[in-house]
Write a protein that holds these residues in place. Structure first.
Motif, PDB file in Angstrom:
ATOM      1  N   ALA A  13      -9.687  39.241  33.891  1.00  0.00           N
ATOM      2  CA  ALA A  13      -8.978  38.117  34.497  1.00  0.00           C
ATOM      3  C   ALA A  13      -7.484  38.437  34.541  1.00  0.00           C
ATOM      4  N   PRO A  14      -6.803  38.114  35.643  1.00  0.00           N
ATOM      5  CA  PRO A  14      -5.373  38.422  35.738  1.00  0.00           C
ATOM      6  C   PRO A  14      -4.585  37.788  34.604  1.00  0.00           C
ATOM      7  N   GLY A  15      -3.751  38.571  33.947  1.00  0.00           N
ATOM      8  CA  GLY A  15      -2.911  38.059  32.871  1.00  0.00           C
ATOM      9  C   GLY A  15      -3.655  37.734  31.589  1.00  0.00           C
ATOM     10  N   SER A  16      -4.901  38.113  31.496  1.00  0.00           N
ATOM     11  CA  SER A  16      -5.706  37.812  30.314  1.00  0.00           C
ATOM     12  C   SER A  16      -5.294  38.703  29.145  1.00  0.00           C
ATOM     13  N   GLN A  17      -4.988  38.074  28.028  1.00  0.00           N
ATOM     14  CA  GLN A  17      -4.644  38.809  26.820  1.00  0.00           C
ATOM     15  C   GLN A  17      -4.895  37.922  25.599  1.00  0.00           C
ATOM     16  N   ILE A  18      -4.696  38.481  24.429  1.00  0.00           N
ATOM     17  CA  ILE A  18      -4.914  37.733  23.187  1.00  0.00           C
ATOM     18  C   ILE A  18      -3.667  36.903  22.866  1.00  0.00           C
ATOM     19  N   HIS A  19      -3.889  35.621  22.567  1.00  0.00           N
ATOM     20  CA  HIS A  19      -2.797  34.690  22.256  1.00  0.00           C
ATOM     21  C   HIS A  19      -3.080  34.019  20.916  1.00  0.00           C
ATOM     22  N   HIS A  20      -2.009  33.665  20.221  1.00  0.00           N
ATOM     23  CA  HIS A  20      -2.144  32.857  19.008  1.00  0.00           C
ATOM     24  C   HIS A  20      -2.431  31.431  19.440  1.00  0.00           C
ATOM     25  N   GLN A  21      -3.450  30.833  18.890  1.00  0.00           N
ATOM     26  CA  GLN A  21      -3.879  29.488  19.238  1.00  0.00           C
ATOM     27  C   GLN A  21      -3.116  28.508  18.357  1.00  0.00           C
ATOM     28  N   HIS A  22      -2.059  27.894  18.906  1.00  0.00           N
ATOM     29  CA  HIS A  22      -1.162  27.032  18.129  1.00  0.00           C
ATOM     30  C   HIS A  22      -1.717  25.638  17.873  1.00  0.00           C
ATOM     31  N   GLY A  23      -2.784  25.276  18.560  1.00  0.00           N
ATOM     32  CA  GLY A  23      -3.329  23.928  18.426  1.00  0.00           C
ATOM     33  C   GLY A  23      -4.053  23.678  17.120  1.00  0.00           C
ATOM     34  N   ASN A  24      -4.327  24.741  16.355  1.00  0.00           N
ATOM     35  CA  ASN A  24      -5.062  24.627  15.091  1.00  0.00           C
ATOM     36  C   ASN A  24      -6.367  23.840  15.258  1.00  0.00           C
ATOM     37  N   LYS A  25      -7.053  24.100  16.361  1.00  0.00           N
ATOM     38  CA  LYS A  25      -8.326  23.425  16.594  1.00  0.00           C
ATOM     39  C   LYS A  25      -9.394  24.077  15.725  1.00  0.00           C
ATOM     40  N   PRO A  26     -10.155  23.274  14.992  1.00  0.00           N
ATOM     41  CA  PRO A  26     -11.130  23.838  14.062  1.00  0.00           C
ATOM     42  C   PRO A  26     -12.269  24.609  14.737  1.00  0.00           C
ATOM     43  N   ASN A  27     -12.541  24.301  16.004  1.00  0.00           N
ATOM     44  CA  ASN A  27     -13.644  24.971  16.685  1.00  0.00           C
ATOM     45  C   ASN A  27     -13.211  26.256  17.405  1.00  0.00           C
ATOM     46  N   LEU A  28     -11.929  26.641  17.288  1.00  0.00           N
ATOM     47  CA  LEU A  28     -11.421  27.855  17.915  1.00  0.00           C
ATOM     48  C   LEU A  28     -10.890  28.818  16.870  1.00  0.00           C
ATOM     49  N   ALA A  29     -10.972  30.088  17.207  1.00  0.00           N
ATOM     50  CA  ALA A  29     -10.412  31.111  16.324  1.00  0.00           C
ATOM     51  C   ALA A  29      -8.887  31.016  16.341  1.00  0.00           C
ATOM     52  N   ARG A  30      -8.265  31.650  15.378  1.00  0.00           N
ATOM     53  CA  ARG A  30      -6.806  31.629  15.299  1.00  0.00           C
ATOM     54  C   ARG A  30      -6.184  32.369  16.491  1.00  0.00           C
ATOM     55  N   TYR A  31      -6.845  33.439  16.940  1.00  0.00           N
ATOM     56  CA  TYR A  31      -6.407  34.203  18.101  1.00  0.00           C
ATOM     57  C   TYR A  31      -7.505  34.151  19.155  1.00  0.00           C
ATOM     58  N   VAL A  32      -7.110  33.841  20.394  1.00  0.00           N
ATOM     59  CA  VAL A  32      -8.075  33.676  21.476  1.00  0.00           C
ATOM     60  C   VAL A  32      -7.635  34.460  22.706  1.00  0.00           C
ATOM     61  N   ARG A  33      -8.601  34.799  23.556  1.00  0.00           N
ATOM     62  CA  ARG A  33      -8.286  35.455  24.825  1.00  0.00           C
ATOM     63  C   ARG A  33      -8.046  34.379  25.861  1.00  0.00           C
ATOM     64  N   GLY A  34      -6.987  34.548  26.627  1.00  0.00           N
ATOM     65  CA  GLY A  34      -6.725  33.569  27.669  1.00  0.00           C
ATOM     66  C   GLY A  34      -5.586  33.955  28.578  1.00  0.00           C
ATOM     67  N   GLN A  35      -5.327  33.085  29.532  1.00  0.00           N
ATOM     68  CA  GLN A  35      -4.219  33.223  30.457  1.00  0.00           C
ATOM     69  C   GLN A  35      -3.174  32.175  30.102  1.00  0.00           C
ATOM     70  N   CYS A  36      -1.926  32.577  30.141  1.00  0.00           N
ATOM     71  CA  CYS A  36      -0.834  31.641  29.875  1.00  0.00           C
ATOM     72  C   CYS A  36      -0.204  31.242  31.208  1.00  0.00           C
ATOM     73  N   TRP A  37      -0.183  29.952  31.458  1.00  0.00           N
ATOM     74  CA  TRP A  37       0.406  29.400  32.679  1.00  0.00           C
ATOM     75  C   TRP A  37       1.656  28.621  32.308  1.00  0.00           C
ATOM     76  N   VAL A  38       2.722  28.775  33.079  1.00  0.00           N
ATOM     77  CA  VAL A  38       3.951  28.011  32.883  1.00  0.00           C
ATOM     78  C   VAL A  38       4.095  27.085  34.087  1.00  0.00           C
ATOM     79  N   SER A  39       4.346  25.804  33.824  1.00  0.00           N
ATOM     80  CA  SER A  39       4.418  24.803  34.894  1.00  0.00           C
ATOM     81  C   SER A  39       5.770  24.110  34.894  1.00  0.00           C
ATOM     82  N   LEU A  40       6.192  23.727  36.078  1.00  0.00           N
ATOM     83  CA  LEU A  40       7.418  22.960  36.263  1.00  0.00           C
ATOM     84  C   LEU A  40       7.024  21.623  36.875  1.00  0.00           C
TER      85      LEU A  40
END
Length: 153
Positions: free
Chosen positions: A76-103
């Motif tokens: 997936a374009p821009g897919s990489q490992i990110h630190h999951q800051h939400g501290n959601k119990p059902n997610l790992a501490r580090y997850v694969r995803g895309q980071c989107w910036v919105s205005l």
């Protein structure tokens, strides 16, 4: 069909077609949205012009936010490992995803604030381009339209 969401509250191109007087058959507009060549940047700039005509504010309030979209594929374009800051119990501490910036443009409607999305950009997975540079790019895309006005980001 993101453009459909921008055209009508329910998110359907057909509903938008029924609201506005159109000259062509609805399939022409569908084909244009699906296969046509048009610019998201030009559409966003026109949306900003519309907001400036309809909403009268002394100070324009713009908000920048980043969103992590979870992905399973490394392709997936821009897919990489990110630190999951939400501290959601059902997610790992580090997850694969895309980071989107919105205005978004924030307006006060009655007694509450409403955010109108203007532009979104995918943060590239490679290179030195980070969230702040992506945010600067979004602001640079519309800043000429805001000339002479007070802006808070």
């Amino acid at each position: 069909m993101l453009i459909g969401a921008m055209l009508s509250p329910a998110g359907f191109v057909t509903e938008a077609y029924l609201v506005v007087t159109m000259r062509n058959h609805w399939t022409s507009y569908y084909k244009w949205l699906q296969e046509g060549r048009w610019s998201w940047l030009a559409l966003s700039r026109q949306f900003v012009r519309l907001i400036m005509k309809v909403v009268k504010q002394d100070v324009i309030h713009l908000v920048i936010d980043d969103t992590l979209t979870l992905r399973a594929s490394k392709k997936a374009p821009g897919s990489q490992i990110h630190h999951q800051h939400g501290n959601k119990p059902n997610l790992a501490r580090y997850v694969r995803g895309q980071c989107w910036v919105s205005l978004a443009w924030v307006i006060k409607r009655r007694k509450q604030f409403v955010s109108l999305p203007v532009l979104t950009r995918l943060v590239p997975g490679m290179g030195n381009t980070g969230k702040l540079i992506a945010a600067q790019t979004l602001i640079r895309a519309i800043y000429r339209l805001l000339d002479g006005r007070k802006v808070r980001v």
